[in-house]
Design an enzyme around this catalytic site. Structure first.
Site, PDB file in Angstrom:
ATOM      1  NE  ARG A   1      44.109  44.297  34.465  1.00 58.19           N
ATOM      2  CZ  ARG A   1      43.074  44.293  35.012  1.00 58.19           C
ATOM      3  NH1 ARG A   1      41.989  43.239  34.800  1.00 58.19           N
ATOM      4  NH2 ARG A   1      42.620  45.442  35.773  1.00 58.19           N
TER       5      ARG A   1
ATOM      6  N   GLY B   1      42.843  50.279  41.215  1.00 55.74           N
ATOM      7  CA  GLY B   1      43.146  50.520  42.668  1.00 55.74           C
ATOM      8  C   GLY B   1      44.845  51.243  42.658  1.00 55.74           C
TER       9      GLY B   1
END
Length: 399
Positions: free
Chosen positions: A41, A377
């Site tokens: 990330r 999500g």
């Protein structure tokens, strides 16, 4: 989408606040310090930070880490290790600012600072307008570049975009939207969707949405177990979601009787064990041969071979979630084999979700995939066709 890109704005000399996803996994280091265990990330976030830095902006990066109690300070959830890592990669010191709401940082042109974990601030999760206005007051330009948090209606992802003088999208966010839009709007056929993992409740609705678009669905993990049980197969003591069995039956029925043909590649054999531990020994069993105390922890070799063929003929592949408990070597074959099949195929491939990123990193697949999404999500909600709050705020400012 009418969203202004960061590249369209003049950044030199401007205070630029970039919301990134720096929520990298950590673990205690040998000397007691917090060590970053996966930099994926952080590496993805570097592009936006470097572009703003090189343009001569006064750069402030903000992010969340974990789920701390608002109003407190948890050293284990500090962004200090992330600031150090980014500084090493950018080739200059990157300061961590803790009290930025009381004493706004004043970075120089081309300087980068990191603001401490936004979830330490009261009102962050509730999208408190006063907190959002405080964030907006820090900058001339707000940049949303955290696709992984775009489904959160929070002060640092949504509210600040509404109150900042200018609001735009960063390069990582735009790249992920572009990749997922290709899957949603005009995928190369056949479209194969691999959806696995343990979070059945959050993924079954996404699988239902994908069934209306995909040519082939490959379920794994708890989702596959729940579908198998809904189809009448014994799954022993495996992870399932009993409350969602009716939803699973509806999905199976719609997939079987619908006007659109979509192959549901349920496992035909599985790898089971009596317990979940590093010492557990896997045993391959066909469906119909499971004991009451068997736990399904991976798909079996026949299922792997079938899915590899489906992936090899795909034009587009979406991958979210592992096929089994890949963290344990005895149960990693399904995830690794299908991951390598995706990487080796000529298909346009998009992988997303925390466990998926971890699997891609563990097996060295990242460079061979077309796009790795930083979202979990958000990835699923976008594929479901839901409106992501952060994108809605940027669209509202883009008109």
């Amino acid at each position: 989408m009418a969203i202004t890109p960061m590249s369209a704005l003049r950044l030199r000399g401007k205070r630029v606040l970039i919301r990134q996803d720096l929520n990298a996994p950590t673990a205690p280091g040998k000397s007691g310090e917090v060590a970053i265990t996966s930099t994926q990330r952080l590496d993805s976030a570097l592009g936006g930070a470097r572009l703003a830095m090189d343009a001569g902006a006064k750069v402030m990066l903000m992010s969340h880490v974990g789920r701390p109690r608002e109003g407190g300070r948890d050293p284990a959830l500090s962004l200090a290790p992330m600031a150090k890592y980014l500084g090493d990669k950018l080739g200059r010191e990157v300061r961590l600012c803790d009290d930025y709401l009381q004493h706004p940082p004043q970075p120089a042109d081309g300087e980068v600072v990191v603001l401490e974990n936004v979830r330490f601030n009261r009102g962050e999760r509730a999208d408190d307008p006063d907190l959002a206005k405080s964030y907006a007051a820090l900058c001339d330009i707000f940049v949303m570049d955290a696709f992984g948090a775009a489904h959160r209606k929070q002060a640092s992802t949504h509210g600040v975009a509404l109150h900042a003088r200018e609001a735009c999208a960063g390069p990582l966010l735009l790249a992920e939207i572009d990749a997922l839009s290709k899957v949603m709007d005009a995928p190369r056929r056949p479209l194969v969707a691999i959806v696995g993992g343990a979070k059945v409740s959050t993924k079954l609705s996404a699988l239902k949405s994908l069934a209306s678009r995909a040519d082939c669905l490959i379920p794994g993990g708890g989702i596959a177990n729940t579908l198998l049980k809904a189809a009448g197969h014994a799954v022993g003591n495996s992870l399932t979601e009993p409350a969602l069995l009716d939803v699973a039956r509806e999905l199976l029925h719609e997939n079987k009787t619908g006007t659109r043909e979509c192959t549901m590649a349920l496992p035909e054999d599985v790898v089971v064990a009596k317990s979940i531990s590093p010492e557990a020994k896997g045993e391959v069993k066909p469906l119909g041969a499971l004991a009451d105390d068997d736990i399904i922890l991976d798909i079996g070799p026949a299922s792997i071979a079938r899915c590899q063929k489906l992936i090899a003929s795909a034009g587009t592949v979406v991958w979210n979630g592992p096929l089994g408990m890949f963290e344990l070597p005895a149960f990693a074959a399904g995830t690794e084999s299908l991951g390598r099949a995706v990487a080796a195929s000529s298909a346009f491939s998009v992988a997303g979700g925390g466990d998926t990123l971890a699997a891609a990193e563990r097996f060295g697949l990242g460079a061979q995939l077309s796009c790795i999404s930083t979202g979990g999500g958000a990835f699923l909600e976008f594929l479901e066709g839901k409106t992501l709050p952060a994108l809605a705020a940027l669209e509202a400012r883009g008109h």
